[in-house]
Structures are given as structure tokens and as C-alpha cells.
Design an enzyme around this catalytic site. Structure first.
Site, PDB file in Angstrom:
ATOM      1  N   ILE A 142       0.835  -1.205   0.000  1.00  0.00           N
ATOM      2  CA  ILE A 142       0.000   0.000   0.000  1.00  0.00           C
ATOM      3  C   ILE A 142       0.869   1.254   0.000  1.00  0.00           C
ATOM      4  O   ILE A 142       1.827   1.364   0.760  1.00  0.00           O
ATOM      5  CB  ILE A 142      -0.936   0.003   1.228  1.00  0.00           C
ATOM      6  CG1 ILE A 142      -1.891  -1.193   1.163  1.00  0.00           C
ATOM      7  CG2 ILE A 142      -1.740   1.294   1.295  1.00  0.00           C
ATOM      8  CD1 ILE A 142      -2.795  -1.324   2.366  1.00  0.00           C
ATOM      9  N   GLY A 156       0.575  -5.235   1.434  1.00  0.00           N
ATOM     10  CA  GLY A 156      -0.601  -5.409   0.592  1.00  0.00           C
ATOM     11  C   GLY A 156      -0.368  -6.318  -0.593  1.00  0.00           C
ATOM     12  O   GLY A 156      -1.311  -6.932  -1.108  1.00  0.00           O
ATOM     13  N   ASP A 197      -1.315  -9.704   0.406  1.00  0.00           N
ATOM     14  CA  ASP A 197      -2.774  -9.839   0.316  1.00  0.00           C
ATOM     15  C   ASP A 197      -3.193 -10.180  -1.105  1.00  0.00           C
ATOM     16  O   ASP A 197      -4.057 -11.034  -1.319  1.00  0.00           O
ATOM     17  CB  ASP A 197      -3.451  -8.525   0.738  1.00  0.00           C
ATOM     18  CG  ASP A 197      -3.228  -8.173   2.196  1.00  0.00           C
ATOM     19  OD1 ASP A 197      -3.863  -8.792   3.057  1.00  0.00           O
ATOM     20  OD2 ASP A 197      -2.422  -7.262   2.467  1.00  0.00           O
ATOM     21  N   GLU A 206       2.738  -5.394   7.937  1.00  0.00           N
ATOM     22  CA  GLU A 206       1.771  -4.575   8.662  1.00  0.00           C
ATOM     23  C   GLU A 206       2.098  -4.448  10.143  1.00  0.00           C
ATOM     24  O   GLU A 206       1.884  -3.395  10.749  1.00  0.00           O
ATOM     25  CB  GLU A 206       0.353  -5.149   8.490  1.00  0.00           C
ATOM     26  CG  GLU A 206      -0.279  -4.865   7.141  1.00  0.00           C
ATOM     27  CD  GLU A 206       0.121  -5.840   6.055  1.00  0.00           C
ATOM     28  OE1 GLU A 206      -0.443  -5.783   4.953  1.00  0.00           O
ATOM     29  OE2 GLU A 206       1.031  -6.669   6.305  1.00  0.00           O
ATOM     30  N   ASP A 209      -5.245  -6.372   7.024  1.00  0.00           N
ATOM     31  CA  ASP A 209      -6.715  -6.379   7.010  1.00  0.00           C
ATOM     32  C   ASP A 209      -7.340  -6.515   5.627  1.00  0.00           C
ATOM     33  O   ASP A 209      -8.529  -6.267   5.451  1.00  0.00           O
ATOM     34  CB  ASP A 209      -7.252  -5.109   7.688  1.00  0.00           C
ATOM     35  CG  ASP A 209      -6.754  -3.815   7.044  1.00  0.00           C
ATOM     36  OD1 ASP A 209      -6.103  -3.896   5.995  1.00  0.00           O
ATOM     37  OD2 ASP A 209      -7.019  -2.743   7.612  1.00  0.00           O
TER      38      ASP A 209
END
Length: 270
Positions: free
Chosen positions: A66, A121, A124, A144, A152
Site C-alpha cells: 500500500i 498489501g 494480500d 503490517e 486487514d
């Protein structure tokens, strides 16, 4: 084909190549990334000519996760009311989760070709793919925890089905780096290739193999495997019986059997 600011998308020989295209920012995931990936995978799902998907990153890295500028922007929108802040943050998180749900729920197989950094991210994202492959320079980290938060957007929900629980907890609690050799050893990636060009060539070859199969058979296989993540064996057997009651009537079955008997390569309609 639609032009995107965070991605480059190409369709060749039934294979959609979705490339994260922010090489000057290590392919960090900015605001455009999160909205565009939903549109891209909706197009992939709706386009019968697409039979397999490759996700890769332009430049030196797959993705550094991110974009910190995006996080700063989200933080700047918060006020003094805890309840309203929580509601706004939850909406943002759920919207970002939907971006990778679009990858996970895509009816076509999605193959990740990973080189360089695959951080935060980006973990993810690749967790939402069907298969993962990397070059020898790849480095993975669930970062994270080092930012003072729990991942998340899917890592903690999808990785337990890919690697062992204890090892996932170690990586998530410590944020330590995993190199390509360890990634293959723990089952995070299927195969490691010497360098990025060899990686992309190999993943493209696998995608071509998939694209040469009956698209109905591949879609059905993915649907059954995805269904079994959350259901009992007897539920899955009942579901596939209902599914194949229709799909076994497809022309693809006759074409596949005839090709097998004649030792020829079958050709299937989209």
C-alpha cells in the site's frame, strides 16, 4: 481496451496479462490501484476470450504494498469523533477488501509472477491468486505489524489455506523477510526461476496450458475448489454432482474425448 493509470492490461491468445504499472514507486498501491483492479477483473470475468490471467509488476519489484501517501490521505480525513472515524475507516477497509475479493472470485485461474519486493498489501494480493511463482530475487514480508496494525485486506484470512498455521503466525508476528527458496519450501510459491524473464516465460507457458483446456472444465474445477474451502466433503460432492449434471452435456466433453482417442490437440470454443 480501457487505459488504466496503475495497470497495463493486455489480452493475447486467451491470456490476460495484468501488470501493475507504477515502477517508479515500486508498484505501490495508490488510490487508483484499488478501484481499477475491480474494473479489470470484472472485465476479465465478463470476457469469454480470457481463459487465464497473469499478474506481474513492472520494473524492479512486484509491489511494495500500500502506498504510504494513500494511508496519509485516509488519516487526514479523520476527525475528533471516534464513532464516526471508526465507521469511515471500516468503509475504507471493506472497499479495499473488495478489490482483492474480485481477484479471488474471478472465474478464470489467476497466476502471480513475483519478482523483487512482495510486501504488505502485495501479500494480500498474491494470496488471492490461484498459484504463485517467483524469481530468485523475490522477497516476501507481512509488514503490517511493523506499521502498528494487523493486516486487514486478506493475508490473515487466505494464507492459512496456503502455508502452515504456525509459520504464518511467525511471519505475521515478526514481519521477517522470506526469500525465494524459503517461499518455495513452505508452499507459498509453486516454483522459483533464475530471473524475472525466465519467470514470466514459464508462467506464460503454464497459462497457455490452462488456456488450451475446456474453459467450462477449468471454470468448473476452480468453482469446486473454491467451494470446498468453506464446506464439508459431502456438501462438495453434492454441489459437483449438480454442477456436472449440466456441464457433462457440453460439447467440450465430446471434443475432448475425440481428441484423446485420435491423439490430436482439441480446440474449444470460448
Amino acid at each position: 481496451m480501457t487505459e488504466y493509470s496503475a495497470f497495463k492490461v493486455e489480452l493475447t491468445d486467451h491470456i490476460a496479462h495484468v501488470q501493475i504499472n507504477r515502477p517508479d514507486k515500486a508498484n505501490a498501491m495508490n488510490a487508483a490501484f484499488w478501484s481499477e483492479i475491480v474494473d479489470i477483473f470484472q472485465w476479465i470475468d465478463d470476457t469469454d476470450a480470457v481463459r487465464a490471467v497473469i499478474i506481474s509488476g513492472a520494473g524492479k519489484h512486484f509491489s511494495a504494498g500500500i502506498d504510504l501517501a494513500l494511508l496519509a490521505s485516509v488519516a487526514s480525513e479523520l476527525g475528533n469523533d471516534v464513532g464516526r472515524n471508526a465507521r469511515q475507516l471500516r468503509r475504507t477497509i471493506v472497499r479495499m477488501q473488495a478489490s482483492f475479493n474480485a481477484v479471488d472470485q474471478c472465474r478464470k485461474p489467476v497466476l502471480a509472477a513475483i519478482h523483487g519486493y512482495c510486501i504488505g498489501g502485495a501479500i494480500d494480493l498474491v494470496s488471492a491468486c490461484d498459484m504463485r511463482y517467483c524469481s530468485s530475487d523475490a522477497q516476501f514480508a507481512i509488514k503490517e505489524v511493523d506499521m502498528g496494525m494487523a493486516a486487514d485486506v486478506g493475508t490473515l484470512q487466505r494464507l492459512p489455506r496456503i502455508i502452515s498455521d504456525g509459520l504464518l503466525r511467525e511471519l505475521a508476528y515478526t514481519g521477517r523477510w522470506v526469500d525465494a527458496a524459503e517461499a518455495q519450501r513452505i508452499g507459498l510459491v509453486n516454483q522459483v526461476y533464475a530471473e524475472p524473464h525466465a519467470l514470466l516465460d514459464a508462467v506464460l507457458a503454464i497459462a497457455h496450458q490452462i488456456a488450451g483446456k475446456s474453459p467450462l472444465a477449468v471454470t468448473g474445477t476452480k468453482a469446486m475448489l473454491s467451494y470446498m474451502r468453506d464446506h464439508r466433503i459431502d456438501d462438495g460432492l453434492d454441489y459437483v454432482a449438480t454442477w456436472n449434471a449440466a456441464m457433462l452435456q457440453s460439447e467440450d466433453l465430446r471434443i475432448a474425448m475425440a481428441a484423446h482417442l485420435s491423439k490430436k490437440t482439441p480446440t474449444f470454443a470460448d
